[in-house]
Motif scaffolding. Structure first.
Motif, PDB file in Angstrom:
ATOM      1  N   SER A 186      -3.819   7.588 -13.423  1.00 50.65           N
ATOM      2  CA  SER A 186      -3.699   7.055 -14.777  1.00 50.65           C
ATOM      3  C   SER A 186      -4.235   5.641 -14.927  1.00 50.65           C
ATOM      4  CB  SER A 186      -2.228   7.100 -15.220  1.00 50.65           C
ATOM      5  OG  SER A 186      -1.764   8.423 -15.294  1.00 50.65           O
ATOM      6  N   ASP A 187      -4.218   4.863 -13.842  1.00 50.35           N
ATOM      7  CA  ASP A 187      -4.694   3.484 -13.909  1.00 50.35           C
ATOM      8  C   ASP A 187      -6.129   3.331 -13.410  1.00 50.35           C
ATOM      9  OD1 ASP A 187      -2.276   2.703 -14.949  1.00 50.35           O
ATOM     10  OD2 ASP A 187      -1.410   2.209 -13.006  1.00 50.35           O
ATOM     11  N   HIS A 188      -6.820   4.428 -13.170  1.00 50.46           N
ATOM     12  CA  HIS A 188      -8.233   4.389 -12.782  1.00 50.46           C
ATOM     13  C   HIS A 188      -9.101   4.693 -13.998  1.00 50.46           C
ATOM     14  CE1 HIS A 188      -7.732   5.313  -8.185  1.00 50.46           C
ATOM     15  NE2 HIS A 188      -7.186   4.166  -8.544  1.00 50.46           N
ATOM     16  N   GLY A 189     -10.097   3.853 -14.232  1.00 47.16           N
ATOM     17  CA  GLY A 189     -11.098   4.159 -15.236  1.00 47.16           C
ATOM     18  C   GLY A 189     -12.234   4.964 -14.621  1.00 47.16           C
ATOM     19  N   GLN A 190     -13.237   5.237 -15.410  1.00 45.84           N
ATOM     20  CA  GLN A 190     -14.358   6.044 -14.921  1.00 45.84           C
ATOM     21  C   GLN A 190     -15.066   5.388 -13.745  1.00 45.84           C
ATOM     22  OE1 GLN A 190     -17.142   7.286 -17.944  1.00 45.84           O
ATOM     23  NE2 GLN A 190     -18.610   8.083 -16.469  1.00 45.84           N
ATOM     24  N   ALA A 191     -15.204   4.069 -13.796  1.00 46.15           N
ATOM     25  CA  ALA A 191     -15.888   3.361 -12.710  1.00 46.15           C
ATOM     26  C   ALA A 191     -15.135   3.529 -11.398  1.00 46.15           C
ATOM     27  CB  ALA A 191     -16.027   1.883 -13.056  1.00 46.15           C
ATOM     28  N   GLU A 192     -13.791   3.421 -11.461  1.00 48.78           N
ATOM     29  CA  GLU A 192     -12.988   3.608 -10.245  1.00 48.78           C
ATOM     30  C   GLU A 192     -13.096   5.037  -9.747  1.00 48.78           C
ATOM     31  OE1 GLU A 192     -11.463   0.009 -12.153  1.00 48.78           O
ATOM     32  OE2 GLU A 192     -11.728   2.042 -12.927  1.00 48.78           O
ATOM     33  N   GLU A 193     -13.039   5.988 -10.648  1.00 48.37           N
ATOM     34  CA  GLU A 193     -13.146   7.390 -10.240  1.00 48.37           C
ATOM     35  C   GLU A 193     -14.471   7.651  -9.532  1.00 48.37           C
ATOM     36  OE1 GLU A 193     -10.426   9.303 -13.857  1.00 48.37           O
ATOM     37  OE2 GLU A 193     -12.578   9.708 -13.753  1.00 48.37           O
ATOM     38  N   GLU A 194     -15.547   7.145 -10.082  1.00 51.17           N
ATOM     39  CA  GLU A 194     -16.861   7.366  -9.470  1.00 51.17           C
ATOM     40  C   GLU A 194     -16.951   6.681  -8.112  1.00 51.17           C
ATOM     41  OE1 GLU A 194     -19.598   5.962 -12.393  1.00 51.17           O
ATOM     42  OE2 GLU A 194     -19.387   7.749 -13.687  1.00 51.17           O
ATOM     43  N   GLY A 229      -7.459   1.944  -6.608  1.00 45.46           N
ATOM     44  CA  GLY A 229      -7.945   0.958  -7.559  1.00 45.46           C
ATOM     45  C   GLY A 229      -6.942  -0.135  -7.874  1.00 45.46           C
ATOM     46  N   ILE A 230      -5.652   0.162  -7.701  1.00 46.16           N
ATOM     47  CA  ILE A 230      -4.606  -0.815  -7.999  1.00 46.16           C
ATOM     48  C   ILE A 230      -4.646  -1.988  -7.025  1.00 46.16           C
ATOM     49  CG2 ILE A 230      -2.086  -1.119  -7.920  1.00 46.16           C
ATOM     50  CD1 ILE A 230      -1.771   1.517  -9.315  1.00 46.16           C
ATOM     51  N   TYR A 231      -5.167  -1.770  -5.822  1.00 47.65           N
ATOM     52  CA  TYR A 231      -5.115  -2.812  -4.804  1.00 47.65           C
ATOM     53  C   TYR A 231      -6.161  -3.901  -5.029  1.00 47.65           C
ATOM     54  CZ  TYR A 231      -2.593   1.124  -2.838  1.00 47.65           C
ATOM     55  OH  TYR A 231      -1.744   2.193  -2.676  1.00 47.65           O
ATOM     56  N   GLY A 232      -7.189  -3.598  -5.787  1.00 48.49           N
ATOM     57  CA  GLY A 232      -8.191  -4.608  -6.114  1.00 48.49           C
ATOM     58  C   GLY A 232      -8.969  -5.133  -4.926  1.00 48.49           C
ATOM     59  N   ASN A 233      -9.100  -4.320  -3.881  1.00 50.51           N
ATOM     60  CA  ASN A 233      -9.777  -4.786  -2.673  1.00 50.51           C
ATOM     61  C   ASN A 233     -10.343  -3.574  -1.930  1.00 50.51           C
ATOM     62  OD1 ASN A 233     -10.543  -5.758  -0.149  1.00 50.51           O
ATOM     63  ND2 ASN A 233      -8.833  -7.200  -0.003  1.00 50.51           N
ATOM     64  N   ASP A 234     -11.575  -3.220  -2.238  1.00 48.17           N
ATOM     65  CA  ASP A 234     -12.159  -2.021  -1.632  1.00 48.17           C
ATOM     66  C   ASP A 234     -12.442  -2.192  -0.148  1.00 48.17           C
ATOM     67  OD1 ASP A 234     -11.960  -0.683  -3.986  1.00 48.17           O
ATOM     68  OD2 ASP A 234     -14.108  -0.437  -4.334  1.00 48.17           O
ATOM     69  N   GLU A 235     -12.664  -3.413   0.300  1.00 45.98           N
ATOM     70  CA  GLU A 235     -12.844  -3.620   1.740  1.00 45.98           C
ATOM     71  C   GLU A 235     -11.558  -3.307   2.489  1.00 45.98           C
ATOM     72  OE1 GLU A 235     -15.687  -4.053   3.430  1.00 45.98           O
ATOM     73  OE2 GLU A 235     -16.479  -3.651   1.414  1.00 45.98           O
ATOM     74  N   LEU A 236     -10.436  -3.691   1.895  1.00 44.40           N
ATOM     75  CA  LEU A 236      -9.143  -3.346   2.491  1.00 44.40           C
ATOM     76  C   LEU A 236      -8.954  -1.843   2.500  1.00 44.40           C
ATOM     77  CD1 LEU A 236      -6.326  -4.052   3.575  1.00 44.40           C
ATOM     78  CD2 LEU A 236      -5.572  -4.337   1.194  1.00 44.40           C
ATOM     79  N   ILE A 278       0.855  -1.188   0.000  1.00 41.99           N
ATOM     80  CA  ILE A 278       0.000   0.000   0.000  1.00 41.99           C
ATOM     81  C   ILE A 278       0.889   1.237   0.000  1.00 41.99           C
ATOM     82  CG2 ILE A 278      -1.844   1.234   1.193  1.00 41.99           C
ATOM     83  CD1 ILE A 278      -2.670  -1.552   0.237  1.00 41.99           C
ATOM     84  N   HIS A 279       0.591   2.172  -0.895  1.00 46.71           N
ATOM     85  CA  HIS A 279       1.381   3.398  -0.976  1.00 46.71           C
ATOM     86  C   HIS A 279       0.602   4.576  -0.397  1.00 46.71           C
ATOM     87  CE1 HIS A 279       4.079   1.786  -4.475  1.00 46.71           C
ATOM     88  NE2 HIS A 279       4.254   1.150  -3.334  1.00 46.71           N
ATOM     89  N   VAL A 280       1.291   5.353   0.421  1.00 49.06           N
ATOM     90  CA  VAL A 280       0.701   6.534   1.044  1.00 49.06           C
ATOM     91  C   VAL A 280       1.484   7.759   0.583  1.00 49.06           C
ATOM     92  CG1 VAL A 280       0.058   7.683   3.184  1.00 49.06           C
ATOM     93  CG2 VAL A 280      -0.006   5.177   3.048  1.00 49.06           C
ATOM     94  N   LEU A 281       0.786   8.684  -0.042  1.00 45.83           N
ATOM     95  CA  LEU A 281       1.385   9.938  -0.487  1.00 45.83           C
ATOM     96  C   LEU A 281       1.389  10.945   0.655  1.00 45.83           C
ATOM     97  CD1 LEU A 281      -0.552  10.015  -3.837  1.00 45.83           C
ATOM     98  CD2 LEU A 281       1.954   9.983  -3.706  1.00 45.83           C
ATOM     99  N   GLY A 282       2.444  11.740   0.731  1.00 45.14           N
ATOM    100  CA  GLY A 282       2.506  12.816   1.707  1.00 45.14           C
ATOM    101  C   GLY A 282       2.778  14.128   1.007  1.00 45.14           C
ATOM    102  N   TYR A 283       2.000  15.160   1.326  1.00 46.69           N
ATOM    103  CA  TYR A 283       2.116  16.450   0.654  1.00 46.69           C
ATOM    104  C   TYR A 283       2.483  17.555   1.632  1.00 46.69           C
ATOM    105  CZ  TYR A 283      -0.173  14.134  -3.254  1.00 46.69           C
ATOM    106  OH  TYR A 283      -0.475  13.283  -4.285  1.00 46.69           O
TER     107      TYR A 283
END
Length: 284
Positions: free
Chosen positions: A226-234, A201-208, A78-83
């Motif tokens: 870039s790897d999210h389609g419209q369904a993932e975005e919504e 979306g890359i993780y393939g596990n929304d419960e996680l 799992i990747h966590v971005l920090g800004y």
């Protein structure tokens, strides 16, 4: 193509981790695309931020000092971005150095597995293939190993190298023990930054994904990628609303390998400049 005014790409990588461009080049490319801001979010290092900030002053665009921390939960990396982190904080730098030590151990294990598969590959040759000496704070990533596999003829291109050997579940994939996402969030907050869950979306596990959100101090979620389609975005836009999280996005630009841009080009995925103020406020 010029972007509409006030757009930001909040996920790019440089030579400091596994990108192909110097940090200043990322900033220049963002400027040429008409972006108002670009974030430098290298894997477990802030080594490229100083150069990028200087380039931001030169080109007159905002550079967001960032990072992408590797963690592990539910059997997934799992990747966590920090800004807007304090990229000079000594405690944070020492924590990232420990992360890179883990990455080095993983690389050695990957090389060992590739050797067991009959591929004559060494870490020295992987580093030699980068074409320059690694600077302090830089490390070897899987794309560098993929480059060497292509040079050896063991893969046709980087995507083929990942599919055959380096992606999760592939023949030489190795995932060493990592910190939990909750701790990654805490490190980012203690460095004065705002933690955001990268590309769910890359993780393939929304419960996680939901369990990570519920158990951590995340402030946002990368809805647009870039790897999210419209369904993932919504889906993740709705999830952000459900949990009261900020909505971010970025290309995950790594540069071109074998003539192909990995993930997306700078500026191909953006959010509005208003997100920057939201990120600054959310870290408090």
């Amino acid at each position: 193509m010029q972007q509409e005014p006030g757009r930001c790409d909040l996920h790019t990588h440089t030579l400091s981790s596994d990108g192909k461009q110097p940090p200043a080049d990322n900033v220049r490319l963002a400027y040429e695309k008409g972006l108002a801001a670009v974030a430098i979010t290298d894997h477990d290092t802030v080594g490229g931020i100083a150069e990028a900030l200087e380039a931001g002053r030169k080109y007159g665009i905002t550079v967001v000092p960032g990072v992408e921390i590797s963690s592990r939960a539910g059997g997934k990396e799992i990747h966590v971005l920090g800004y807007f982190i304090d990229h000079e904080q000594e405690l944070f730098l020492s924590r990232l150095a420990a992360q890179r030590d883990t990455r080095d151990q993983r690389n050695e294990a990957i090389i060992g597995r590739l050797n067991e598969l009959g591929i004559t590959i060494t870490l020295d040759n992987v580093i030699r293939g980068i074409g320059r000496e690694l600077k302090q704070g830089e490390s070897v990533g899987r794309p560098h190993i993929a480059d060497e596999l292509v040079r050896l003829g063991a893969a046709s291109d980087m995507r083929d190298a990942f599919d055959k050997y380096l992606a999760e579940g592939a023949a030489a994939y190795v995932s060493p023990p990592r910190i939990a996402p909750e701790l990654a969030c805490r490190w980012i907050l203690e460095a004065g930054g705002t933690p955001v869950l990268a590309h769910p979306g890359i993780y393939g596990n929304d419960e996680l994904v939901r369990s990570i959100i519920a158990g951590s101090e995340l402030r946002g979620i990368e809805v647009y990628h870039s790897d999210h389609g419209q369904a993932e975005e919504e889906r993740y836009l709705a999830m952000a609303g459900e949990y009261g999280l900020l909505v971010t996005g970025g290309s995950d630009f790594h540069g071109a390998r074998q003539g192909v841009i990995f993930h997306g080009d700078i500026g191909s995925v953006t959010v509005g400049v208003d997100v920057l103020n939201q990120l600054r406020i959310a870290k408090k």
